[in-house]
Design an enzyme around this catalytic site. Structure first.
Site, mmCIF file in Angstrom:
data_model
loop_
_atom_site.group_PDB
_atom_site.id
_atom_site.type_symbol
_atom_site.label_atom_id
_atom_site.label_comp_id
_atom_site.label_asym_id
_atom_site.label_seq_id
_atom_site.Cartn_x
_atom_site.Cartn_y
_atom_site.Cartn_z
ATOM 1 C CD GLN A 87 -3.023 -4.363 6.909
ATOM 2 O OE1 GLN A 87 -2.982 -3.414 6.116
ATOM 3 N NE2 GLN A 87 -3.596 -5.506 6.595
ATOM 4 C CE LYS A 127 -3.641 -2.545 2.327
ATOM 5 N NZ LYS A 127 -4.261 -2.981 3.573
ATOM 6 C CG ASP A 152 -9.520 -0.338 4.776
ATOM 7 O OD1 ASP A 152 -9.325 -0.559 3.570
ATOM 8 O OD2 ASP A 152 -8.922 -0.926 5.691
#
Ligand code: NAD
Length: 283
Positions: free
Chosen positions: A98, A54, A121
């Protein structure tokens, strides 16, 4: 094999190139550079690999890499304070925690601290609620990637019979909500569904998000249907999806492979979301 293969790698590369051009235009218009704060807690090797991908992708498209790393022994309070600090920082367009976080922490509670306009997200309860109500907001990356693949392949969503197999908060439910928002007739199947093959065989658009290797075969696919396989399963035979590719491809009209289908779309949509977040915050 009859089916046309939907090349997710190629579509993801196009999305990433477009995001790079859009970031450049955004900055040239006098706006601050968008920045993504990825937050990693601990040393989980798989998470470290995902985060590295990412961060690299951000740099490639001109998004600032604002990565933060906390040690595994951090407390819930320390991670919560970091998220609050990032939430208040105008230089941070998006925050991505994460998951999974180390066992002593409640990942859901930490994710919920991310403000909706920075939730790249798209997985906080607030973002899920906005999606469920059809209100504007940042959408979860993998489900958004599924829709982008359908659009790129020219699949008619409006009015289509869509069957989503899987009802997770991460994939199944948001994919179903996005398809509904595009006026598909949506059925969500799951582990308690009776006669899964009969339900799936109704679908013009069949989305598999299950996590069971090659669960869906030819008998699940209506001739000519579009099959999108979200599954990523590590087996002795390598990486396979939730769809028996060879069997389904003999019946389907279009199909995504694994790997090289939905997988590459997730990071591409994360980049798109980060730019969108910067633009929403500037309003
Ligand atoms: P999950 O385990 O949270 O949910 C699985 C769902 O499948 C559940 O809702 C369950 O009811 C349903 N299910 C389980 N067994 C079933 C059966 N026999 N018949 C019908 N339904 C059944 O999984 P998830 O997080 O939604 O992920 C699904 C798959 O997608 C996994 O393989 C995962 O690795 C993959 N995935 C890929 C990406 C990506 O491409 N970037 C992102 C997220 C998840």
């Amino acid at each position: 094999m009859a089916a046309e293969i939907i090349d997710g790698k190629a579509v993801a590369a196009e999305v990433r190139a477009q995001v790079a051009r859009d970031v450049q235009a955004w900055v040239q218009a006098g706006n601050p550079q968008p920045g993504l704060a990825t937050v990693l807690v601990g040393e989980d090797p798989a998470s470290a690999v995902y985060i590295a991908g990412k961060r690299r992708a951000c740099t490639e498209v001109g998004i600032a890499d604002l990565h933060r790393h906390l040690p595994a022994h951090s407390t819930q309070q320390q991670v919560a304070e970091l998220i609050s600090e990032l939430a208040a920082d105008p230089g941070v367009s998006g925050i991505l925690l994460q998951l999974p976080v180390p066992g002593q922490m409640q990942g859901n509670e930490l994710t919920a601290l991310i403000p909706p306009l920075k939730d790249v997200d798209g997985l906080t309860p607030m973002s899920a609620g906005l999606l469920a109500q059809g209100a504007p907001g940042l959408r979860p990356c993998t489900p958004a990637g599924v829709i982008a693949l359908l659009d790129h392949a020219g699949v008619q969503i409006e009015g289509a019979e869509a069957v989503v197999v899987g009802r997770s908060d991460l994939v199944g439910k948001p994919v179903a909500a996005l398809l509904l928002a595009r006026n598909a007739t949506v059925t969500v199947a799951h582990s308690r569904t009776r006669d899964l093959a009969a339900v799936c065989a109704r679908a013009d658009i069949l989305i598999a998000a299950v996590g069971v290797p090659r669960l869906l075969g030819a008998q699940h696919v209506k001739p000519g249907a579009t099959v999108i396989d979200v599954g990523i399963n590590r087996t002795d035979a390598g990486l396979v999806g939730d769809v028996d590719f060879e069997a389904a491809a003999a019946v389907a009209g279009r199909i995504t492979p694994v790997p090289g289908g939905v997988g590459p779309m997730t990071i591409a949509m994360l980049l798109r979301n980060t730019l969108s977040a910067a633009q929403l915050q500037a309003r």
